[in-house]
Design a protein around this motif. Structure first.
Motif, PDB file in Angstrom:
ATOM      1  N   ARG A 128       5.125   7.082   8.815  1.00 27.14           N
ATOM      2  CA  ARG A 128       5.599   5.734   8.506  1.00 27.14           C
ATOM      3  C   ARG A 128       4.550   4.952   7.718  1.00 27.14           C
ATOM      4  O   ARG A 128       4.852   4.276   6.734  1.00 27.14           O
ATOM      5  N   GLU A 129       3.306   5.062   8.152  1.00 24.41           N
ATOM      6  CA  GLU A 129       2.229   4.339   7.483  1.00 24.41           C
ATOM      7  C   GLU A 129       2.079   4.815   6.034  1.00 24.41           C
ATOM      8  O   GLU A 129       1.851   4.029   5.120  1.00 24.41           O
ATOM      9  N   TRP A 130       2.192   6.140   5.849  1.00 25.16           N
ATOM     10  CA  TRP A 130       2.088   6.749   4.511  1.00 25.16           C
ATOM     11  C   TRP A 130       3.158   6.154   3.605  1.00 25.16           C
ATOM     12  O   TRP A 130       2.904   5.726   2.488  1.00 25.16           O
ATOM     13  N   ARG A 131       4.399   6.126   4.137  1.00 23.90           N
ATOM     14  CA  ARG A 131       5.523   5.644   3.331  1.00 23.90           C
ATOM     15  C   ARG A 131       5.365   4.155   3.010  1.00 23.90           C
ATOM     16  O   ARG A 131       5.595   3.724   1.883  1.00 23.90           O
ATOM     17  N   ASP A 132       4.968   3.376   4.002  1.00 21.83           N
ATOM     18  CA  ASP A 132       4.801   1.938   3.769  1.00 21.83           C
ATOM     19  C   ASP A 132       3.754   1.677   2.687  1.00 21.83           C
ATOM     20  O   ASP A 132       3.927   0.830   1.825  1.00 21.83           O
ATOM     21  N   LYS A 133       2.671   2.439   2.776  1.00 19.72           N
ATOM     22  CA  LYS A 133       1.605   2.257   1.774  1.00 19.72           C
ATOM     23  C   LYS A 133       2.092   2.671   0.395  1.00 19.72           C
ATOM     24  O   LYS A 133       1.809   2.013  -0.607  1.00 19.72           O
TER      25      LYS A 133
END
Lengths: 146, 236
Positions: free
Chosen positions: B119-124
């Motif tokens: 999720r963090e990867w995608r948000d970034k």
């Protein structure tokens, strides 16, 4: 003052505008240099567009400021953009060592009397573009700091 | 231009939320594309899409079933013509709308493999894409991100699985650029349409700068970079 079409003096410097999308950044958007594509010719371009710093008078910082003002007056300049600055002789040497013999030529136009260009840059030579980004244009100045 | 957030849009099992100008054209674009994606997935689930060409058969020998499945999904998403291109010609479209459409379309692509990205990867990634398409910074003669380039990027990320995320850039033509930098060791990859990538490595060697460049298919990228100790860039 040199005439239009003449080579810029080896000891002089040139300054290229580099937009936000062509700045090398880390994953947290910290600017750490230039992408090779910052020095890639557009399809319709015959020379890589630059400003001749010594066209302007004053000390180095004044010339950089004048050059930035020139860019701002004739084109869109983003607040997060930057400028790459390099020495004429050094740029030619870097190109030469990567197999490209280039000329850096004074090309003034009616809007920008400091306009110059690197002629003879091959297209699609990513090694050369990387060398320009890291060895030739060794100084990075953010527009917001000028 | 007034922008208003619309609610999360459900596509299959994934959710994506993007700000959208409130125009009928945008809604048509958005829902038209999402319907096409849903259809692609339905056909995939029913086994109605012929998946294995000679080329993908070669890929099959080199990658795990999970990786191949994800790669097929990315390919399937890219192959149908975008309904957006059928609804509205690009010419004459205001800059902000062009930039918005381009980023919204690639975010939707990403959402389809969201389960394979943290999720963090995608948000970034989404924040980086928005940053690249900031209208205040935009070069008038540049092209916004091309979907075909972004599909190649997703395939590369799925295959390489880098622990470290890259900084991103865009070429004049709208091809995504990923940059990994470790002090003086640099890897730059430009993602081209049709699963092609061109890359360049810059690093000092015996006190001399060395620049090594190449072009290959995304399926051979990991193998091509292997001699250059890519863990320098990809490890966390």
């Amino acid at each position: 003052m040199i005439s239009k079409g003449s080579n810029l003096p080896d000891e002089d410097h040139v300054m290229r505008y580099v937009p936000w999308t062509k700045l090398r950044r880390d994953e947290n958007e910290h600017v750490i240099g230039f992408l090779p594509q910052a020095f890639e010719l557009r399809e319709e371009e015959q020379s890589l567009s630059l400003n001749w710093l010594e066209y302007f008078s004053g000390d180095r910082n004044q010339r950089i400021r004048e050059s930035a003002n020139m860019f701002r007056g004739i084109r869109k300049v983003g607040a997060k953009s930057a400028y790459g600055i390099g020495n004429v002789r050094h740029i030619k040497e870097v190109c030469d060592s990567n197999g490209a013999r280039v000329r850096i030529v004074y090309e003034p136009d009616h809007e920008n009397r400091a306009h110059s260009g690197i002629r003879g840059l091959p297209r699609d030579d990513l090694s050369l573009l990387d060398a320009l980004a890291t060895q030739a244009f060794v100084e990075l100045v953010r527009d917001a700091e000028v | 231009m007034t922008k208003k957030l619309i609610g999360p849009l459900s596509i299959g099992t994934s959710l994506v939320s993007v700000g959208s100008p409130q125009s009928a054209r945008h809604e048509l674009t958005y829902y038209g594309l999402s319907n096409a994606l849903a259809e692609a997935f339905k056909e995939l689930a029913l086994g109605e899409i012929p998946l294995l060409t000679m080329q993908s058969a070669l890929h099959a020998a080199a990658f795990s079933e999970g990786t191949r499945t994800m790669e097929r999904r990315v390919s399937d998403l890219r192959i149908p013509p975008s309904p957006a291109s059928l609804i509205s010609p690009i010419g004459g479209q205001p800059l902000e709308e062009r930039l918005f459409d381009a980023t919204a379309n690639v975010k939707i692509l990403t959402s389809q493999i969201a389960m394979h990205l943290e999720r963090e990867w995608r948000d970034k990634l989404f924040r980086q894409l928005d940053s690249l398409h900031d209208p205040k910074e935009w070069e008038p003669d540049d092209e916004p991100i091309q979907q075909a380039s972004f599909a190649t990027f997703l395939k590369a990320i799925i295959q390489i699985k880098p622990k470290r995320r890259p900084g991103l850039g865009l070429s004049h033509a709208g091809y995504l650029i990923a940059a990994w930098t470790d002090k003086f060791d640099r890897l730059t990859i430009e993602f081209l349409p049709n699963d092609r990538v061109r890359w360049v490595i810059g690093r000092p060697r015996d006190d001399e700068p060395e620049h090594i460049a190449g072009q290959t298919r995304v399926s051979r990228l990991a193998e091509t970079l292997a001699p250059y100790n890519p863990e320098i860039w990809f490890s966390s």
